[in-house]
Write a protein that holds these residues in place. Structure first.
Motif, PDB file in Angstrom:
ATOM      1  N   ASN A  32       0.796  -1.209   0.000  1.00 29.86           N
ATOM      2  CA  ASN A  32       0.000   0.000   0.000  1.00 29.86           C
ATOM      3  C   ASN A  32       0.835   1.267   0.000  1.00 29.86           C
ATOM      4  O   ASN A  32       1.966   1.289   0.494  1.00 29.86           O
ATOM      5  CB  ASN A  32      -0.920   0.033   1.224  1.00 29.86           C
ATOM      6  CG  ASN A  32      -2.106  -0.874   1.069  1.00 29.86           C
ATOM      7  OD1 ASN A  32      -2.978  -0.662   0.222  1.00 29.86           O
ATOM      8  ND2 ASN A  32      -2.148  -1.925   1.879  1.00 29.86           N
ATOM      9  N   THR A  33       0.206   2.327  -0.532  1.00 26.48           N
ATOM     10  CA  THR A  33       0.777   3.655  -0.409  1.00 26.48           C
ATOM     11  C   THR A  33       0.493   4.160   1.004  1.00 26.48           C
ATOM     12  O   THR A  33      -0.640   4.155   1.462  1.00 26.48           O
ATOM     13  CB  THR A  33       0.148   4.611  -1.431  1.00 26.48           C
ATOM     14  OG1 THR A  33       0.500   4.164  -2.749  1.00 26.48           O
ATOM     15  CG2 THR A  33       0.637   6.033  -1.229  1.00 26.48           C
ATOM     16  N   MET A  34       1.549   4.584   1.669  1.00 29.81           N
ATOM     17  CA  MET A  34       1.426   5.106   3.027  1.00 29.81           C
ATOM     18  C   MET A  34       1.534   6.626   2.996  1.00 29.81           C
ATOM     19  O   MET A  34       2.282   7.193   2.187  1.00 29.81           O
ATOM     20  CB  MET A  34       2.522   4.536   3.914  1.00 29.81           C
ATOM     21  CG  MET A  34       2.485   3.025   4.063  1.00 29.81           C
ATOM     22  SD  MET A  34       0.976   2.428   4.841  1.00 29.81           S
ATOM     23  CE  MET A  34       1.058   3.210   6.450  1.00 29.81           C
ATOM     24  N   GLY A  35       0.815   7.256   3.886  1.00 32.72           N
ATOM     25  CA  GLY A  35       0.831   8.710   3.913  1.00 32.72           C
ATOM     26  C   GLY A  35       0.929   9.254   5.327  1.00 32.72           C
ATOM     27  O   GLY A  35       0.533   8.603   6.288  1.00 32.72           O
ATOM     28  N   TRP A  36       1.499  10.442   5.407  1.00 31.89           N
ATOM     29  CA  TRP A  36       1.478  11.227   6.645  1.00 31.89           C
ATOM     30  C   TRP A  36       0.484  12.372   6.454  1.00 31.89           C
ATOM     31  O   TRP A  36       0.529  13.089   5.447  1.00 31.89           O
ATOM     32  CB  TRP A  36       2.860  11.782   6.969  1.00 31.89           C
ATOM     33  CG  TRP A  36       3.778  10.792   7.590  1.00 31.89           C
ATOM     34  CD1 TRP A  36       4.742  10.058   6.983  1.00 31.89           C
ATOM     35  CD2 TRP A  36       3.814  10.425   8.978  1.00 31.89           C
ATOM     36  NE1 TRP A  36       5.371   9.247   7.892  1.00 31.89           N
ATOM     37  CE2 TRP A  36       4.834   9.453   9.133  1.00 31.89           C
ATOM     38  CE3 TRP A  36       3.107  10.812  10.121  1.00 31.89           C
ATOM     39  CZ2 TRP A  36       5.146   8.873  10.354  1.00 31.89           C
ATOM     40  CZ3 TRP A  36       3.413  10.241  11.329  1.00 31.89           C
ATOM     41  CH2 TRP A  36       4.418   9.283  11.441  1.00 31.89           C
ATOM     42  N   TYR A  37      -0.387  12.511   7.434  1.00 31.82           N
ATOM     43  CA  TYR A  37      -1.389  13.558   7.450  1.00 31.82           C
ATOM     44  C   TYR A  37      -1.149  14.436   8.671  1.00 31.82           C
ATOM     45  O   TYR A  37      -0.537  13.990   9.642  1.00 31.82           O
ATOM     46  CB  TYR A  37      -2.797  12.946   7.560  1.00 31.82           C
ATOM     47  CG  TYR A  37      -3.178  11.984   6.474  1.00 31.82           C
ATOM     48  CD1 TYR A  37      -2.622  10.714   6.404  1.00 31.82           C
ATOM     49  CD2 TYR A  37      -4.137  12.333   5.526  1.00 31.82           C
ATOM     50  CE1 TYR A  37      -2.998   9.815   5.416  1.00 31.82           C
ATOM     51  CE2 TYR A  37      -4.531  11.445   4.534  1.00 31.82           C
ATOM     52  CZ  TYR A  37      -3.959  10.194   4.488  1.00 31.82           C
ATOM     53  OH  TYR A  37      -4.341   9.307   3.503  1.00 31.82           O
ATOM     54  N   CYS A  95      -0.402   8.785  10.507  1.00 29.74           N
ATOM     55  CA  CYS A  95      -0.116   8.026   9.292  1.00 29.74           C
ATOM     56  C   CYS A  95      -1.311   7.133   8.992  1.00 29.74           C
ATOM     57  O   CYS A  95      -2.119   6.815   9.874  1.00 29.74           O
ATOM     58  CB  CYS A  95       1.158   7.205   9.425  1.00 29.74           C
ATOM     59  SG  CYS A  95       1.023   5.802  10.531  1.00 29.74           S
ATOM     60  N   ASN A  96      -1.416   6.723   7.734  1.00 29.95           N
ATOM     61  CA  ASN A  96      -2.498   5.834   7.330  1.00 29.95           C
ATOM     62  C   ASN A  96      -2.223   5.345   5.915  1.00 29.95           C
ATOM     63  O   ASN A  96      -1.289   5.835   5.246  1.00 29.95           O
ATOM     64  CB  ASN A  96      -3.850   6.548   7.376  1.00 29.95           C
ATOM     65  CG  ASN A  96      -4.995   5.621   7.723  1.00 29.95           C
ATOM     66  OD1 ASN A  96      -5.108   4.549   7.155  1.00 29.95           O
ATOM     67  ND2 ASN A  96      -5.831   6.034   8.660  1.00 29.95           N
ATOM     68  N   VAL A  97      -3.007   4.405   5.485  1.00 25.61           N
ATOM     69  CA  VAL A  97      -2.957   3.950   4.102  1.00 25.61           C
ATOM     70  C   VAL A  97      -3.763   4.926   3.253  1.00 25.61           C
ATOM     71  O   VAL A  97      -4.918   5.227   3.573  1.00 25.61           O
ATOM     72  CB  VAL A  97      -3.513   2.524   3.972  1.00 25.61           C
ATOM     73  CG1 VAL A  97      -3.622   2.120   2.503  1.00 25.61           C
ATOM     74  CG2 VAL A  97      -2.627   1.538   4.729  1.00 25.61           C
ATOM     75  N   VAL A  98      -3.156   5.403   2.197  1.00 21.34           N
ATOM     76  CA  VAL A  98      -3.810   6.372   1.333  1.00 21.34           C
ATOM     77  C   VAL A  98      -4.826   5.666   0.440  1.00 21.34           C
ATOM     78  O   VAL A  98      -4.544   4.596  -0.112  1.00 21.34           O
ATOM     79  CB  VAL A  98      -2.767   7.108   0.473  1.00 21.34           C
ATOM     80  CG1 VAL A  98      -3.447   8.076  -0.478  1.00 21.34           C
ATOM     81  CG2 VAL A  98      -1.769   7.836   1.365  1.00 21.34           C
ATOM     82  N   VAL A  99      -5.993   6.264   0.288  1.00 21.90           N
ATOM     83  CA  VAL A  99      -7.024   5.727  -0.608  1.00 21.90           C
ATOM     84  C   VAL A  99      -6.893   6.415  -1.961  1.00 21.90           C
ATOM     85  O   VAL A  99      -6.906   7.635  -2.043  1.00 21.90           O
ATOM     86  CB  VAL A  99      -8.428   5.974  -0.028  1.00 21.90           C
ATOM     87  CG1 VAL A  99      -9.502   5.548  -1.035  1.00 21.90           C
ATOM     88  CG2 VAL A  99      -8.598   5.225   1.284  1.00 21.90           C
TER      89      VAL A  99
END
Length: 123
Positions: A32-37, A95-99
């Motif tokens: 998965n693509t991971m992201g920081w928000y 952080c989370n998995v980007v949709v």
């Protein structure tokens, strides 16, 4: 059960640096693509940096050139190196998995949010 655990936040003076870490469940991490928000009170949670499973990165204009996202697939961990910090970077970081396509400024994420980590930059 999916778990996302952020750490590494703190109080730092403007111009300083911090490195955030996010440990993710192995089952969700590798493909998965991971992201920081980040989120400040009264505003939506915005994607500021993302990294695909292949290592392609994408950044919000406000952090480009100062922040760097990376991942260690062996450790199921994603990092956010934050340099030249500014008071406007003060927020809770998640952080989370980007949709879908990782467009900076969007707020969509796949899983329930973790507790986040507070970053405070003093002037």
């Amino acid at each position: 059960q999916v778990q996302l655990v952020e750490s590494g936040g703190g109080l730092v003076q403007a111009g300083g640096s911090l490195r955030l870490s996010c440990a993710a469940s192995g089952s969700i991490f590798r493909i998965n693509t991971m992201g920081w928000y980040r989120q400040v009170p009264g505003k939506q949670r915005d994607l500021v940096a993302a990294i695909t499973s292949g290592g392609t990165t994408n950044y919000a204009d406000s952090v480009k050139g100062r922040f760097s996202i990376s991942r260690d697939n062996a450790k199921n961990t994603v990092y956010l190196q934050m340099n030249s910090l500014k008071p406007e970077d003060t927020a809770v970081y998640y952080c989370n998995v980007v949709v879908g396509i990782p467009i900076p400024g969007t707020s969509r994420a796949r899983y329930d949010w973790g507790q986040g980590t507070q970053v405070t930059v003093s002037s």
